[in-house]
Enzyme design. Sequence first.
Site, PDB file in Angstrom:
ATOM      1  N   TRP A   1       0.831  -1.217   0.000  1.00 63.12           N
ATOM      2  CA  TRP A   1       0.000   0.000   0.000  1.00 63.12           C
ATOM      3  C   TRP A   1       0.856   1.254   0.000  1.00 63.12           C
ATOM      4  CZ3 TRP A   1      -4.312  -1.319  -1.869  1.00 63.12           C
ATOM      5  CH2 TRP A   1      -4.869  -2.552  -1.560  1.00 63.12           C
TER       6      TRP A   1
ATOM      7  N   ASP B   1      -1.625   6.668   6.427  1.00 63.67           N
ATOM      8  CA  ASP B   1      -2.676   5.741   6.003  1.00 63.67           C
ATOM      9  C   ASP B   1      -2.889   4.786   7.170  1.00 63.67           C
ATOM     10  OD1 ASP B   1      -4.213   3.718   4.986  1.00 63.67           O
ATOM     11  OD2 ASP B   1      -2.914   3.255   3.279  1.00 63.67           O
TER      12      ASP B   1
ATOM     13  N   LYS C   1     -12.318  -1.936   7.565  1.00 56.10           N
ATOM     14  CA  LYS C   1     -11.657  -2.859   8.493  1.00 56.10           C
ATOM     15  C   LYS C   1     -12.094  -2.560   9.930  1.00 56.10           C
ATOM     16  CE  LYS C   1      -8.145  -2.557   5.030  1.00 56.10           C
ATOM     17  NZ  LYS C   1      -8.296  -3.763   4.301  1.00 56.10           N
TER      18      LYS C   1
HETATM   19  C1  LIG Z   1      -3.290  -0.129   4.538  1.00 62.34           C
HETATM   20  C2  LIG Z   1      -4.191  -0.034   3.354  1.00 62.34           C
HETATM   21  N1  LIG Z   1      -4.204   1.100   2.635  1.00 62.34           N
HETATM   22  C3  LIG Z   1      -5.011   1.242   1.571  1.00 62.34           C
HETATM   23  C4  LIG Z   1      -5.852   0.242   1.163  1.00 62.34           C
HETATM   24  C5  LIG Z   1      -6.730   0.446  -0.030  1.00 62.34           C
HETATM   25  O1  LIG Z   1      -7.997   0.740   0.415  1.00 62.34           O
HETATM   26  P1  LIG Z   1      -9.237   0.933  -0.569  1.00 62.34           P
HETATM   27  O2  LIG Z   1      -9.578  -0.414  -1.091  1.00 62.34           O
HETATM   28  O3  LIG Z   1     -10.272   1.542   0.303  1.00 62.34           O
HETATM   29  O4  LIG Z   1      -8.802   1.835  -1.669  1.00 62.34           O
HETATM   30  C6  LIG Z   1      -5.888  -0.961   1.899  1.00 62.34           C
HETATM   31  C7  LIG Z   1      -6.803  -2.042   1.505  1.00 62.34           C
HETATM   32  O5  LIG Z   1      -6.799  -3.125   2.021  1.00 62.34           O
HETATM   33  C8  LIG Z   1      -5.035  -1.086   3.010  1.00 62.34           C
HETATM   34  O6  LIG Z   1      -5.021  -2.223   3.733  1.00 62.34           O
END
Ligand SMILES: Cc1ncc(COP(=O)(O)O)c(C=O)c1O
Length: 361
Positions: free
Chosen positions: A103, A173, A197
């Site tokens: 991510w 994030d 989550k």
């Molecule tokens: C730490 C983290 N950041 C970003 C995301 C991406 O999130 P989204 O699917 O809401 O774009 C995730 C998805 O699992 C994640 O675990």
Amino acid sequence: MTKRVYNFNPGPSTLPLDVLKKLQADLLNFENTGMSIMEISHRSPEYDKVHNDAIALAKELMGLDDTYKVLFVGGGASTQFAYIPMNFLHKGKVGAYVDTGTWSTKAIKEAQNFGEVHLAGSSKDDGFTFIPRPEEIQFPNDAAYLHITTNNTIKGTQYHFVPETGTVPLIADMSSDILSHQIDFSKFSMIYAGAQKNLGPSGVTMIVMKENILDTIVDGIPTMIDYRTHATKNSLFNTAPTLPIYIVKLVLEWIKDVGGLSAVETINRAKKDIVYGLIDDYPDYFRAPVRKDSRSWMNLVFRLPSEELEQKLIAEATSAGFIGLKGHRSVGGIRVSLYNAMTLEGAEKVAEFIMNFRKNN
Ligand SMILES: Cc1ncc(COP(=O)(O)O)c(C=O)c1O
């Protein structure tokens, strides 16, 4: 009694049963409107209360004062990967990023489309099996911001410290560990998290932003991308994702009822201790790739002696009512996601299941 499984999905993931029941009870006639929450205007007084209660609860649980704004936007956390550099990465400055895998790597790639990225730290050479130590995180003191991913859902690592950034705004994030433990949220200029989550269902991203960072936004970006639009209109510039925000409000109430972040932290600590304890007791059988000081409390990853055994465990677990234990396809192995809504009983039961599997295999 409706059948419910132990749901260890990494996201969307399990929600507190009390929240689902409240949602069910309220569905057809929300607050005596004769309509569901999905059918009423985002400008109605009934929705307005939900919206503002969710914001107030988030701030209360995080211990933040009125110098912080809570925003609710669509587009998932991934959209923020682009919005952050578009808003804050001025020409001549660098956006500093710590690369802790998947991510954060995506966030970096997106920022490179808009400006210069400075790699402030990385665990790439070791397969992203740790979080760089505080002294290993380096960036220019005039960087536009430092971006970190506090919990790495796929690699199973988590920051157990908050980097000191001086006057450089810290952006995080927190999609997969928000509100899971006590932390000084006031050290952050911006926090964002996809709800699916620890906060609620997919469909909404919560952003917590220190007001003064709004003054630094680059001019001339599209209205919906400019954070000032959402901050000045209380996230009601356009139609808000009302149902997800309503469920986020119910989850925040549930966290408060449980006893707030200190109580949640105590339960989450007990849950992860049960599972890691088992893994550590049998090092000849289980292999935990993550360095101990970087282990995630939310996503516990480990390997068995062979891929065949891993597949067998996942299949037998599914039949026994333990869902979602398969590691991400990019890393394989087993992943036990222990988000806030997973009960202590669930962690005990899955540990017992894994222990018996080891005995029999
Ligand atoms: C730490 C983290 N950041 C970003 C995301 C991406 O999130 P989204 O699917 O809401 O774009 C995730 C998805 O699992 C994640 O675990």
